[in-house]
Enzyme design. Structure first.
Site, mmCIF file in Angstrom:
data_model
loop_
_atom_site.group_PDB
_atom_site.id
_atom_site.type_symbol
_atom_site.label_atom_id
_atom_site.label_comp_id
_atom_site.label_asym_id
_atom_site.label_seq_id
_atom_site.Cartn_x
_atom_site.Cartn_y
_atom_site.Cartn_z
ATOM 1 N N LYS A 176 0.839 -1.215 0.000
ATOM 2 C CA LYS A 176 0.000 0.000 0.000
ATOM 3 C C LYS A 176 0.869 1.258 0.000
ATOM 4 O O LYS A 176 1.838 1.340 0.742
ATOM 5 C CB LYS A 176 -0.874 0.008 1.255
ATOM 6 C CG LYS A 176 -1.734 -1.240 1.429
ATOM 7 C CD LYS A 176 -2.421 -1.272 2.793
ATOM 8 C CE LYS A 176 -1.441 -1.361 3.934
ATOM 9 N NZ LYS A 176 -2.070 -1.614 5.249
ATOM 10 N N THR A 207 -6.341 9.632 9.088
ATOM 11 C CA THR A 207 -5.986 8.352 8.476
ATOM 12 C C THR A 207 -5.775 7.255 9.523
ATOM 13 O O THR A 207 -5.197 6.210 9.224
ATOM 14 C CB THR A 207 -4.713 8.499 7.624
ATOM 15 O OG1 THR A 207 -3.686 9.069 8.456
ATOM 16 C CG2 THR A 207 -4.942 9.376 6.413
ATOM 17 N N GLY A 209 -6.323 4.131 11.334
ATOM 18 C CA GLY A 209 -7.091 2.906 11.089
ATOM 19 C C GLY A 209 -7.373 2.597 9.633
ATOM 20 O O GLY A 209 -8.154 1.690 9.337
ATOM 21 N N THR A 210 -6.717 3.302 8.717
ATOM 22 C CA THR A 210 -6.988 3.034 7.292
ATOM 23 C C THR A 210 -6.587 1.607 6.898
ATOM 24 O O THR A 210 -7.312 0.930 6.165
ATOM 25 C CB THR A 210 -6.250 4.029 6.370
ATOM 26 O OG1 THR A 210 -4.889 4.098 6.784
ATOM 27 C CG2 THR A 210 -6.864 5.395 6.416
ATOM 28 N N GLY A 211 -5.431 1.160 7.413
ATOM 29 C CA GLY A 211 -4.957 -0.181 7.059
ATOM 30 C C GLY A 211 -5.890 -1.260 7.601
ATOM 31 O O GLY A 211 -6.171 -2.258 6.928
ATOM 32 N N CYS A 212 -6.383 -1.049 8.829
ATOM 33 C CA CYS A 212 -7.318 -2.027 9.431
ATOM 34 C C CYS A 212 -8.599 -2.070 8.600
ATOM 35 O O CYS A 212 -9.123 -3.152 8.278
ATOM 36 C CB CYS A 212 -7.669 -1.617 10.868
ATOM 37 S SG CYS A 212 -6.249 -1.468 11.956
HETATM 38 N N1 LIG Z 1 -4.414 10.534 2.113
HETATM 39 C C1 LIG Z 1 -4.870 9.466 1.458
HETATM 40 N N2 LIG Z 1 -5.687 9.604 0.405
HETATM 41 C C2 LIG Z 1 -6.164 8.538 -0.273
HETATM 42 N N3 LIG Z 1 -5.854 7.275 0.054
HETATM 43 C C3 LIG Z 1 -5.010 7.069 1.093
HETATM 44 C C4 LIG Z 1 -4.485 8.135 1.854
HETATM 45 N N4 LIG Z 1 -3.694 7.612 2.834
HETATM 46 C C5 LIG Z 1 -3.754 6.280 2.688
HETATM 47 N N5 LIG Z 1 -4.508 5.940 1.641
HETATM 48 C C6 LIG Z 1 -4.857 4.603 1.192
HETATM 49 O O1 LIG Z 1 -5.380 3.935 2.331
HETATM 50 C C7 LIG Z 1 -4.996 2.560 2.318
HETATM 51 C C8 LIG Z 1 -4.187 2.275 3.570
HETATM 52 O O2 LIG Z 1 -2.862 2.554 3.251
HETATM 53 P P1 LIG Z 1 -1.663 2.978 4.176
HETATM 54 O O3 LIG Z 1 -1.935 4.305 4.802
HETATM 55 O O4 LIG Z 1 -0.457 2.880 3.323
HETATM 56 O O5 LIG Z 1 -1.681 1.823 5.280
HETATM 57 P P2 LIG Z 1 -1.621 1.840 6.877
HETATM 58 O O6 LIG Z 1 -2.894 2.462 7.371
HETATM 59 O O7 LIG Z 1 -1.511 0.384 7.186
HETATM 60 O O8 LIG Z 1 -0.426 2.636 7.254
HETATM 61 C C9 LIG Z 1 -4.256 2.370 0.990
HETATM 62 O O9 LIG Z 1 -5.179 2.032 -0.025
HETATM 63 C C10 LIG Z 1 -3.686 3.750 0.725
HETATM 64 O O10 LIG Z 1 -3.380 3.923 -0.647
HETATM 65 C C1 LIG Z 2 -4.951 -2.347 17.910
HETATM 66 C C2 LIG Z 2 -4.405 -1.650 16.720
HETATM 67 N N1 LIG Z 2 -4.197 -2.346 15.605
HETATM 68 C C3 LIG Z 2 -3.688 -1.733 14.503
HETATM 69 C C4 LIG Z 2 -3.382 -0.388 14.539
HETATM 70 C C5 LIG Z 2 -2.797 0.273 13.353
HETATM 71 O O1 LIG Z 2 -3.785 0.425 12.479
HETATM 72 P P1 LIG Z 2 -3.685 0.952 10.995
HETATM 73 O O2 LIG Z 2 -4.918 0.573 10.306
HETATM 74 O O3 LIG Z 2 -2.398 0.582 10.378
HETATM 75 O O4 LIG Z 2 -3.776 2.435 11.218
HETATM 76 P P2 LIG Z 2 -2.783 3.454 11.743
HETATM 77 O O5 LIG Z 2 -2.830 3.492 13.217
HETATM 78 O O6 LIG Z 2 -1.460 3.072 11.139
HETATM 79 O O7 LIG Z 2 -3.391 4.617 11.102
HETATM 80 C C6 LIG Z 2 -3.658 0.309 15.700
HETATM 81 N N2 LIG Z 2 -3.412 1.628 15.795
HETATM 82 N N3 LIG Z 2 -4.145 -0.341 16.797
#
Ligand SMILES: Nc1ncnc2c1ncn2[C@@H]1O[C@H](COP(=O)(O)OP(=O)(O)O)[C@@H](O)[C@H]1O
Ligand SMILES: Cc1ncc(COP(=O)(O)OP(=O)(O)O)c(N)n1
Length: 264
Positions: A176, A207, A209-212
């Site tokens: 991602k 952003t 929790g976007t990954g979750c």
């Molecule tokens: N500012 C943003 N605008 C649009 N999409 C985003 C943005 N930030 C993250 N994403 C998308 O959200 C999803 C989660 O990605 P990412 O942020 O890389 O993961 P994580 O939350 O695990 O750190 C991916 O599809 C990424 O491309």
């Molecule tokens: C309990 C717990 N699990 C995962 C995360 C990280 O989540 P993620 O979706 O990668 O979002 P960010 O915190 O990276 O934005 C968390 N914070 N807590």
């Protein structure tokens, strides 16, 4: 009797509801997959960071897994925060040999920069859990750790996805690009084909929790019987809308909006 798709998340918690188990269950619910959860750690955290972590005793993690697997159908499952090797070994034992699509979100560090798993657990996850999964969904720092590569271009993202599949045995890798600049580009490599999913970058700090949310959406769609490609395509749309319509809650990185899209 009504047939229902069922999804399981094995992860840590977020009392503010933006990430972890809470984000996963909200996503499952929105996507009409019956949500179930096994809690690994209770995390005191909010939009500004992590305040404390309490690990659930290992025997209790095992019992939760047994409670689910001995009684309930599971059509797809995902993991999030698994804090240490002992927990990983229990999960490895319980999911091995099960013919259930398995999505690993290799959670390592929260957006706030707080570490969520131990250093040796990161190695264990790569060496022992990746070979079990249908797909692993690292962000850039997680993919850098898994591969040992510097990832700062679309090309290096693709190379990392290939390495995760061919060297570490994941069924597929979704790298991602949220942490890069420019469009939000993700690459899915399934061992044969490289697929690109692109959305315009949204200018927001919300952003958390976007990954979750993304990995839970993929899990829910797979539980309905969609292919991995279809699930990622729809999951990308779901997470993009959830970021676009995110909430300005808390004083740090606010949560995404799980109500933003209602479709299966
Ligand atoms: N500012 C943003 N605008 C649009 N999409 C985003 C943005 N930030 C993250 N994403 C998308 O959200 C999803 C989660 O990605 P990412 O942020 O890389 O993961 P994580 O939350 O695990 O750190 C991916 O599809 C990424 O491309
Ligand atoms: C309990 C717990 N699990 C995962 C995360 C990280 O989540 P993620 O979706 O990668 O979002 P960010 O915190 O990276 O934005 C968390 N914070 N807590």
């Amino acid at each position: 009797m009504k047939e229902v798709a069922c999804s399981l998340t094995i992860a840590g918690t977020d009392p503010t509801g933006g990430a972890g188990i809470q984000a996963d269950l909200k996503t499952f619910q929105e996507l009409q997959s019956y949500g179930m959860s096994v809690i690994t750690s209770v995390v005191a955290q909010n939009t500004t960071g992590v305040q404390d972590i309490h690990h659930i005793p290992l025997a209790m993690i095992e019992k939760q897994l047994d409670s689910v697997f001995s009684d309930m159908p599971v059509h797809a499952m995902k993991t999030g925060m698994i804090a240490n090797i002992d927990m990983m070994q229990i999960i490895q034992k319980k999911v091995s040999g099960k013919d259930i699509p398995f999505i690993i979100d290799p959670v390592m560090v929260a957006t706030s920069g707080d570490a969520l798993i131990s250093d040796d657990a990161r190695d264990y996850l790569r060496d022992h859990l990746l070979p079990l999964c249908t797909v692993v969904t690292p962000n850039i720092p997680e993919a850098e750790f898994l591969t040992g590569m510097k990832i700062d271009t679309l090309d290096t993202m693709k190379k990392a996805a290939e390495k995760i599949v061919h060297e570490y045995g994941a069924g597929a890798a979704l790298v991602k690009g949220g942490h890069l600049v420019g469009d939000a580009v993700d690459f899915l490599y399934d061992g044969n084909h490289m697929h690109e999913f692109t959305a315009s970058r949204i200018d927001t700090v919300n952003t958390h929790g976007t990954g979750c949310t993304y990995s839970a959406a993929i899990t829910a769609y797979v539980s309905h019987g969609l292919t991995l490609y279809e699930a990622v395509e729809k999951g990308k749309y779901f997470v993009t809308e959830a970021i676009k319509q995110s909430f300005d809650l808390g004083s740090g990185n606010g949560p995404t909006n799980h109500w933003a899209v209602r479709l299966v």
